[in-house]
Scaffold this motif. Structure first.
Motif, mmCIF file in Angstrom:
data_model
loop_
_atom_site.group_PDB
_atom_site.id
_atom_site.type_symbol
_atom_site.label_atom_id
_atom_site.label_comp_id
_atom_site.label_asym_id
_atom_site.label_seq_id
_atom_site.Cartn_x
_atom_site.Cartn_y
_atom_site.Cartn_z
ATOM 1 N N SER A 98 63.307 13.130 -77.239
ATOM 2 C CA SER A 98 62.437 13.945 -76.402
ATOM 3 C C SER A 98 61.089 13.246 -76.314
ATOM 4 O O SER A 98 60.645 12.614 -77.275
ATOM 5 C CB SER A 98 62.273 15.339 -77.027
ATOM 6 O OG SER A 98 61.462 16.160 -76.224
ATOM 7 N N ALA A 99 60.449 13.346 -75.145
ATOM 8 C CA ALA A 99 59.153 12.669 -74.985
ATOM 9 C C ALA A 99 58.334 13.343 -73.895
ATOM 10 O O ALA A 99 58.879 13.923 -72.949
ATOM 11 C CB ALA A 99 59.354 11.195 -74.628
ATOM 12 N N ASN A 100 57.014 13.251 -74.057
ATOM 13 C CA ASN A 100 56.094 13.625 -73.000
ATOM 14 C C ASN A 100 55.882 12.377 -72.147
ATOM 15 O O ASN A 100 55.624 11.295 -72.678
ATOM 16 C CB ASN A 100 54.779 14.133 -73.574
ATOM 17 C CG ASN A 100 54.942 15.464 -74.271
ATOM 18 O OD1 ASN A 100 55.741 16.296 -73.845
ATOM 19 N ND2 ASN A 100 54.198 15.677 -75.340
ATOM 20 N N VAL A 101 56.003 12.550 -70.849
ATOM 21 C CA VAL A 101 55.940 11.439 -69.907
ATOM 22 C C VAL A 101 54.862 11.746 -68.882
ATOM 23 O O VAL A 101 54.766 12.880 -68.402
ATOM 24 C CB VAL A 101 57.312 11.245 -69.218
ATOM 25 C CG1 VAL A 101 57.266 10.109 -68.218
ATOM 26 C CG2 VAL A 101 58.401 11.007 -70.257
ATOM 27 N N SER A 102 54.049 10.731 -68.541
ATOM 28 C CA SER A 102 52.997 10.957 -67.552
ATOM 29 C C SER A 102 52.735 9.689 -66.754
ATOM 30 O O SER A 102 53.414 8.679 -66.928
ATOM 31 C CB SER A 102 51.713 11.449 -68.245
ATOM 32 O OG SER A 102 51.269 10.518 -69.197
ATOM 33 N N GLY A 103 51.714 9.780 -65.892
ATOM 34 C CA GLY A 103 51.416 8.676 -64.986
ATOM 35 C C GLY A 103 52.506 8.572 -63.937
ATOM 36 O O GLY A 103 52.935 9.573 -63.361
ATOM 37 N N PHE A 104 52.958 7.349 -63.702
ATOM 38 C CA PHE A 104 54.087 7.123 -62.794
ATOM 39 C C PHE A 104 55.392 7.076 -63.587
ATOM 40 O O PHE A 104 56.383 6.537 -63.128
ATOM 41 C CB PHE A 104 53.901 5.822 -62.007
ATOM 42 C CG PHE A 104 52.752 5.872 -61.036
ATOM 43 C CD1 PHE A 104 52.858 6.566 -59.847
ATOM 44 C CD2 PHE A 104 51.562 5.224 -61.329
ATOM 45 C CE1 PHE A 104 51.792 6.628 -58.959
ATOM 46 C CE2 PHE A 104 50.497 5.282 -60.448
ATOM 47 C CZ PHE A 104 50.606 5.983 -59.260
ATOM 48 N N GLY A 105 55.373 7.622 -64.821
ATOM 49 C CA GLY A 105 56.522 7.586 -65.714
ATOM 50 C C GLY A 105 56.403 6.509 -66.770
ATOM 51 O O GLY A 105 57.212 6.431 -67.679
ATOM 52 N N VAL A 109 54.809 7.069 -72.094
ATOM 53 C CA VAL A 109 55.871 7.801 -72.789
ATOM 54 C C VAL A 109 55.471 7.965 -74.249
ATOM 55 O O VAL A 109 55.242 6.973 -74.949
ATOM 56 C CB VAL A 109 57.222 7.042 -72.697
ATOM 57 C CG1 VAL A 109 58.328 7.817 -73.389
ATOM 58 C CG2 VAL A 109 57.589 6.753 -71.243
ATOM 59 N N HIS A 110 55.386 9.219 -74.694
ATOM 60 C CA HIS A 110 55.054 9.511 -76.085
ATOM 61 C C HIS A 110 56.161 10.382 -76.677
ATOM 62 O O HIS A 110 56.492 11.428 -76.101
ATOM 63 C CB HIS A 110 53.714 10.249 -76.196
ATOM 64 C CG HIS A 110 52.554 9.451 -75.695
ATOM 65 N ND1 HIS A 110 52.031 8.386 -76.391
ATOM 66 C CD2 HIS A 110 51.823 9.559 -74.564
ATOM 67 C CE1 HIS A 110 51.022 7.874 -75.712
ATOM 68 N NE2 HIS A 110 50.882 8.558 -74.594
ATOM 69 N N PRO A 111 56.706 9.976 -77.827
ATOM 70 C CA PRO A 111 57.769 10.798 -78.430
ATOM 71 C C PRO A 111 57.258 12.197 -78.743
ATOM 72 O O PRO A 111 56.078 12.377 -79.071
ATOM 73 C CB PRO A 111 58.138 10.034 -79.700
ATOM 74 C CG PRO A 111 56.975 9.155 -80.000
ATOM 75 C CD PRO A 111 56.305 8.865 -78.685
ATOM 76 N N PHE A 112 58.138 13.166 -78.624
ATOM 77 C CA PHE A 112 57.804 14.550 -78.916
ATOM 78 C C PHE A 112 58.872 15.084 -79.861
ATOM 79 O O PHE A 112 60.061 15.037 -79.544
ATOM 80 C CB PHE A 112 57.755 15.377 -77.625
ATOM 81 C CG PHE A 112 57.292 16.792 -77.849
ATOM 82 C CD1 PHE A 112 55.944 17.078 -77.989
ATOM 83 C CD2 PHE A 112 58.201 17.832 -77.941
ATOM 84 C CE1 PHE A 112 55.514 18.379 -78.205
ATOM 85 C CE2 PHE A 112 57.780 19.142 -78.150
ATOM 86 C CZ PHE A 112 56.429 19.411 -78.288
#
Length: 177
Positions: free
Chosen positions: A149-156, A159-162
């Motif tokens: 599971s990860a939080n994803v931002s920007g254009f993808g 990526v930071h694990p959650f």
């Protein structure tokens, strides 16, 4: 023979935060679906050119695996990749429904990249693979990192694990894209 599973993902939440040219920026949480995956295999075969089996409904130049192959070649210039695929074909066993929002094509491309790294002994970090993948599709970096599971931002590409307990999911995918 080399083989790897390419898992589906679900969006726990998704917020479109903006756009630039033809791409949108996002904030999302992705979660890997453990029991739904395609399988990517490199099968020995004398091939005249890069060959993919199992994706006949997708034109080669539109296939995310082919795009990943081209991107890896362009980034590395490594002849081992070219030579490897004169002696192996890519066989995809599809289980993830197409156009269901589960990331099947992106997962296939990321799994392909991870398997090429292993098969051809590429000296690329996971971060480099993710960056190469981000030029192909926004979901690919998540699949390259292979976090549950990860939080994803920007254009993808961010990526930071959650850490969270896996959800028990029952997926329903209608026969429409």
């Amino acid at each position: 023979m080399y083989s790897i599973n390419a898992h589906a993902k679900v969006n726990i939440f998704l917020k479109i935060t903006g756009h630039k040219e033809d791409y949108h920026t996002l904030v999302s949480r992705f979660m890997r679906v453990e029991d739904l995956y395609d399988t990517i295999a490199f099968v020995p075969c004398e091939c005249d050119s890069f060959t993919i089996e199992g994706c006949e409904d997708v034109p080669l130049k539109s296939n995310t695996i082919y795009k990943a192959y081209k991107a890896l070649n362009e980034h590395t210039g490594d002849l081992d990749i070219l030579n490897f695929f004169y002696k192996h074909k890519v066989v995809v066993t599809k289980r993830i429904p197409s156009q269901a929002g589960l990331g099947g094509g992106s997962s296939d491309a990321a799994a392909f990249m991870r398997l090429v790294k292993e098969a051809c002994n590429l000296l690329l970090s996971t971060e480099e693979l993710a960056q190469i993948g981000s030029r192909i599709g926004a979901d690919i970096p998540f699949f390259v990192y292979n976090y549950p599971s990860a939080n994803v931002s920007g254009f993808g590409e961010i990526v930071h694990p959650f850490e969270e307990a896996p959800l028990k999911l029952e997926l329903f995918t209608p026969d429409i894209g």
